[in-house]
Design an enzyme around this catalytic site. Structure first.
Site, PDB file in Angstrom:
ATOM      1  CB  ILE A 117      -0.997  -0.005   1.182  1.00 20.27           C
ATOM      2  CG1 ILE A 117      -0.283  -0.032   2.536  1.00 20.27           C
ATOM      3  CG2 ILE A 117      -1.935  -1.218   1.071  1.00 20.27           C
ATOM      4  CD1 ILE A 117      -1.237   0.091   3.731  1.00 20.27           C
ATOM      5  CB  ALA A 161      13.985  -7.210  -3.452  1.00 19.08           C
ATOM      6  CB  THR A 220       4.891 -11.785  -1.732  1.00 21.54           C
ATOM      7  OG1 THR A 220       3.694 -12.212  -1.069  1.00 21.54           O
ATOM      8  CG2 THR A 220       5.030 -12.496  -3.049  1.00 21.54           C
ATOM      9  CG  HIS A 260      -3.657  -6.422  -0.733  1.00 17.53           C
ATOM     10  ND1 HIS A 260      -2.678  -7.233  -0.220  1.00 17.53           N
ATOM     11  CD2 HIS A 260      -4.571  -7.258  -1.305  1.00 17.53           C
ATOM     12  CE1 HIS A 260      -2.976  -8.517  -0.472  1.00 17.53           C
ATOM     13  NE2 HIS A 260      -4.115  -8.546  -1.147  1.00 17.53           N
TER      14      HIS A 260
HETATM   15  C1  BJW Z   1      12.418 -10.118   1.284  1.00 18.48           C
HETATM   16  C2  BJW Z   1      13.242  -9.109   1.792  1.00 18.48           C
HETATM   17  C3  BJW Z   1      14.183  -8.536   0.905  1.00 18.48           C
HETATM   18  C4  BJW Z   1      11.937  -9.785   3.390  1.00 18.48           C
HETATM   19  N1  BJW Z   1      14.245  -8.953  -0.355  1.00 18.48           N
HETATM   20  N2  BJW Z   1      12.514 -10.531   0.042  1.00 18.48           N
HETATM   21  C5  BJW Z   1      -8.063 -20.326   3.586  1.00 18.48           C
HETATM   22  C6  BJW Z   1      -7.430 -20.703   2.403  1.00 18.48           C
HETATM   23  C7  BJW Z   1      -7.243 -19.795   1.370  1.00 18.48           C
HETATM   24  C8  BJW Z   1      -7.683 -18.485   1.497  1.00 18.48           C
HETATM   25  C9  BJW Z   1      -8.315 -18.116   2.658  1.00 18.48           C
HETATM   26  C10 BJW Z   1      -8.502 -19.021   3.688  1.00 18.48           C
HETATM   27  N3  BJW Z   1      -9.134 -18.379   4.703  1.00 18.48           N
HETATM   28  C11 BJW Z   1      -9.325 -17.094   4.339  1.00 18.48           C
HETATM   29  C12 BJW Z   1      -8.829 -16.919   3.099  1.00 18.48           C
HETATM   30  C13 BJW Z   1      -8.787 -15.667   2.304  1.00 18.48           C
HETATM   31  C14 BJW Z   1      -7.847 -14.629   2.893  1.00 18.48           C
HETATM   32  C15 BJW Z   1      -6.477 -15.266   3.128  1.00 18.48           C
HETATM   33  O1  BJW Z   1      -5.639 -15.332   2.269  1.00 18.48           O
HETATM   34  N4  BJW Z   1      -6.202 -15.664   4.366  1.00 18.48           N
HETATM   35  C16 BJW Z   1      -4.921 -16.299   4.689  1.00 18.48           C
HETATM   36  C17 BJW Z   1      -4.551 -15.958   6.109  1.00 18.48           C
HETATM   37  C18 BJW Z   1      -5.032 -17.800   4.431  1.00 18.48           C
HETATM   38  N5  BJW Z   1      -7.752 -13.582   1.892  1.00 18.48           N
HETATM   39  C19 BJW Z   1      -8.607 -12.575   1.867  1.00 18.48           C
HETATM   40  O2  BJW Z   1      -9.469 -12.423   2.710  1.00 18.48           O
HETATM   41  C20 BJW Z   1      -8.480 -11.635   0.683  1.00 18.48           C
HETATM   42  N6  BJW Z   1      -9.738 -11.483   0.043  1.00 18.48           N
HETATM   43  C21 BJW Z   1     -10.324 -12.508  -0.578  1.00 18.48           C
HETATM   44  O3  BJW Z   1      -9.838 -13.623  -0.647  1.00 18.48           O
HETATM   45  O4  BJW Z   1     -11.523 -12.156  -1.169  1.00 18.48           O
HETATM   46  C22 BJW Z   1     -12.244 -13.180  -1.870  1.00 18.48           C
HETATM   47  C23 BJW Z   1     -12.132 -12.976  -3.354  1.00 18.48           C
HETATM   48  C24 BJW Z   1     -10.878 -12.952  -3.945  1.00 18.48           C
HETATM   49  C25 BJW Z   1     -10.767 -12.775  -5.311  1.00 18.48           C
HETATM   50  C26 BJW Z   1     -11.904 -12.642  -6.094  1.00 18.48           C
HETATM   51  C27 BJW Z   1     -13.144 -12.665  -5.491  1.00 18.48           C
HETATM   52  C28 BJW Z   1     -13.250 -12.836  -4.109  1.00 18.48           C
HETATM   53  C29 BJW Z   1      -8.022 -10.254   1.145  1.00 18.48           C
HETATM   54  C30 BJW Z   1      -6.615 -10.259   1.648  1.00 18.48           C
HETATM   55  C31 BJW Z   1      -6.238  -8.878   2.168  1.00 18.48           C
HETATM   56  C32 BJW Z   1      -4.841  -8.853   2.742  1.00 18.48           C
HETATM   57  N7  BJW Z   1      -4.624  -7.586   3.362  1.00 18.48           N
HETATM   58  C33 BJW Z   1      -3.321  -7.289   3.926  1.00 18.48           C
HETATM   59  C34 BJW Z   1      -3.406  -5.914   4.644  1.00 18.48           C
HETATM   60  C35 BJW Z   1      -3.471  -4.780   3.596  1.00 18.48           C
HETATM   61  C36 BJW Z   1      -3.368  -3.436   4.216  1.00 18.48           C
HETATM   62  C37 BJW Z   1      -2.060  -3.260   4.960  1.00 18.48           C
HETATM   63  O5  BJW Z   1      -0.974  -3.180   4.342  1.00 18.48           O
HETATM   64  O6  BJW Z   1      -2.122  -3.160   6.196  1.00 18.48           O
HETATM   65  O7  BJW Z   1      -2.317  -7.229   2.888  1.00 18.48           O
HETATM   66  S1  BJW Z   1      -2.676  -8.545   5.030  1.00 18.48           S
HETATM   67  C38 BJW Z   1      -0.981  -8.371   4.550  1.00 18.48           C
HETATM   68  O8  BJW Z   1      -0.498  -9.576   3.920  1.00 18.48           O
HETATM   69  C39 BJW Z   1      -0.982  -7.275   3.461  1.00 18.48           C
HETATM   70  C40 BJW Z   1       0.009  -7.827   2.469  1.00 18.48           C
HETATM   71  O9  BJW Z   1      -0.202  -7.232   1.198  1.00 18.48           O
HETATM   72  C41 BJW Z   1      -0.273  -9.303   2.509  1.00 18.48           C
HETATM   73  C42 BJW Z   1       0.844 -10.176   1.994  1.00 18.48           C
HETATM   74  O10 BJW Z   1       2.007 -10.007   2.776  1.00 18.48           O
HETATM   75  P1  BJW Z   1       3.432 -10.042   2.064  1.00 18.48           P
HETATM   76  O11 BJW Z   1       3.577  -8.864   1.180  1.00 18.48           O
HETATM   77  O12 BJW Z   1       3.644 -11.363   1.452  1.00 18.48           O
HETATM   78  O13 BJW Z   1       4.415  -9.799   3.320  1.00 18.48           O
HETATM   79  P2  BJW Z   1       5.059 -10.880   4.305  1.00 18.48           P
HETATM   80  O14 BJW Z   1       5.586 -10.136   5.463  1.00 18.48           O
HETATM   81  O15 BJW Z   1       4.136 -11.986   4.587  1.00 18.48           O
HETATM   82  O16 BJW Z   1       6.273 -11.487   3.467  1.00 18.48           O
HETATM   83  C43 BJW Z   1       7.416 -10.732   3.110  1.00 18.48           C
HETATM   84  C44 BJW Z   1       8.375 -11.633   2.352  1.00 18.48           C
HETATM   85  O17 BJW Z   1       9.449 -10.842   1.895  1.00 18.48           O
HETATM   86  C45 BJW Z   1       8.971 -12.767   3.214  1.00 18.48           C
HETATM   87  O18 BJW Z   1       8.888 -13.998   2.504  1.00 18.48           O
HETATM   88  C46 BJW Z   1      10.425 -12.332   3.401  1.00 18.48           C
HETATM   89  O19 BJW Z   1      11.319 -13.427   3.447  1.00 18.48           O
HETATM   90  C47 BJW Z   1      10.665 -11.519   2.165  1.00 18.48           C
HETATM   91  N8  BJW Z   1      11.703 -10.478   2.312  1.00 18.48           N
HETATM   92  N9  BJW Z   1      13.020  -8.875   3.099  1.00 18.48           N
HETATM   93  C48 BJW Z   1      13.473  -9.925  -0.777  1.00 18.48           C
HETATM   94  N10 BJW Z   1      15.101  -7.531   1.310  1.00 18.48           N
END
Ligand code: BJW
Length: 230
Positions: free
Chosen positions: A90, A216, A173, A106
């Protein structure tokens, strides 16, 4: 339609000083996800959620894009609309580096969404003080971000791009959050070559044709050069 779709996550902004979510010292440390990243958490305690995002919005002014953001922006200079960046982040670091073809699936920290009229307005200030919506005047603004249980932005456009892409690259991610975590399988099903660039193997590493580990800021410029030379 883009030939290359790049998905970015918090790891691409880590070297700029923006905390990731799930790493040690990440954003979730000290916060329960269900308190600050769900609509239910917002209903329960608006002040805590507004403060969480107000602090992150203020911190954004103190950070700069890094070599990975810049490499993607430079690649877009050559490929134009042949490159689409879909970011889960974001922050506005892709745009500040010069990328233009970016989807914020997001949402964006620098926008406020009115729960009354549904309009998203540019926003650089705070929301804790419950300011009025510039469009309708209601005091119902929330961060324009996608919380768990809400539908990410531009899913149709993303699905079309993944179906047409010849290359899909996932950068920084953890692959813990859907639907983004499923993009690699979607792209692969439609014939794309898939590559992961991450500090460590993500939860879905095995879905990729190739996975490279490192920072990265090192890996993305190298990969971008490979694209330009081949
Ligand atoms: C480096 C590094 C360096 C570090 N170089 N690398 C069961 C099964 C499947 C799905 C679901 C389920 N139960 C519920 C769900 C759905 C749910 C979900 O996924 N839940 C999970 C917990 C399982 N998803 C949703 O609810 C989504 N909506 C949805 O599914 O709607 C239905 C639908 C979809 C499509 C069509 C129609 C209907 C919504 C998800 C919203 C997520 N929101 C957040 C907050 C956003 C606002 C904010 O920023 O505060 O988004 S949560 C948070 O996680 C944020 C991020 O964008 C997201 C992903 O995190 P990210 O970017 O991967 O960060 P990290 O910290 O996890 O990883 C960082 C990585 O970088 C690591 O691997 C490090 O090693 C690496 N790294 N330094 C390179 N220098």
């Amino acid at each position: 339609m883009p030939q290359i779709v790049v998905l970015t996550g918090a790891g691409i902004s880590a070297e700029s000083g923006v905390p990731t979510f799930r790493d040690a010292d990440g954003l979730w440390e000290g916060h329960r996800v269900e308190d600050v990243a769900t609509p239910e958490g917002f209903e329960r305690d608006r002040a805590t959620v507004q403060r969480f995002y107000d602090e992150r919005r203020a911190a954004l002014a103190t950070v700069e894009p890094n070599a990975a953001h810049r490499a993607l922006a430079e690649l877009e200079e050559t490929l134009g609309t042949g490159l689409l960046v879909v970011t889960q982040n974001i922050d506005d670091l892709h745009e500040r580096a010069g990328s233009r073809n970016v989807i914020h699936m997001h949402g964006e920290l620098l926008k406020a969404l009115c729960r009354s009229c549904g309009v998203a307005s540019p926003w650089s200030g705070t929301l804790l003080d419950e300011p009025a919506c510039p469009g309708c005047g209601a005091h119902e603004l929330r961060p324009d971000v996608v919380w768990f249980g809400e539908v990410p932005y531009e899913m149709d456009r993303i699905a079309d791009a993944l179906s047409e892409a010849s290359t899909f690259v996932s950068i920084g991610t953890s692959g813990a959050v859907y639907p983004a975590a499923g993009f690699v399988q979607h792209a692969r099903r439609h014939g794309a070559r898939t590559l992961e660039l991450n500090l460590e193997p993500s939860e879905g590493s095995h879905f990729f044709h190739e996975s490279r580990q490192g920072r990265a800021g090192d890996l993305v410029p190298l990969w971008a050069r490979e694209v330009l030379w081949t």
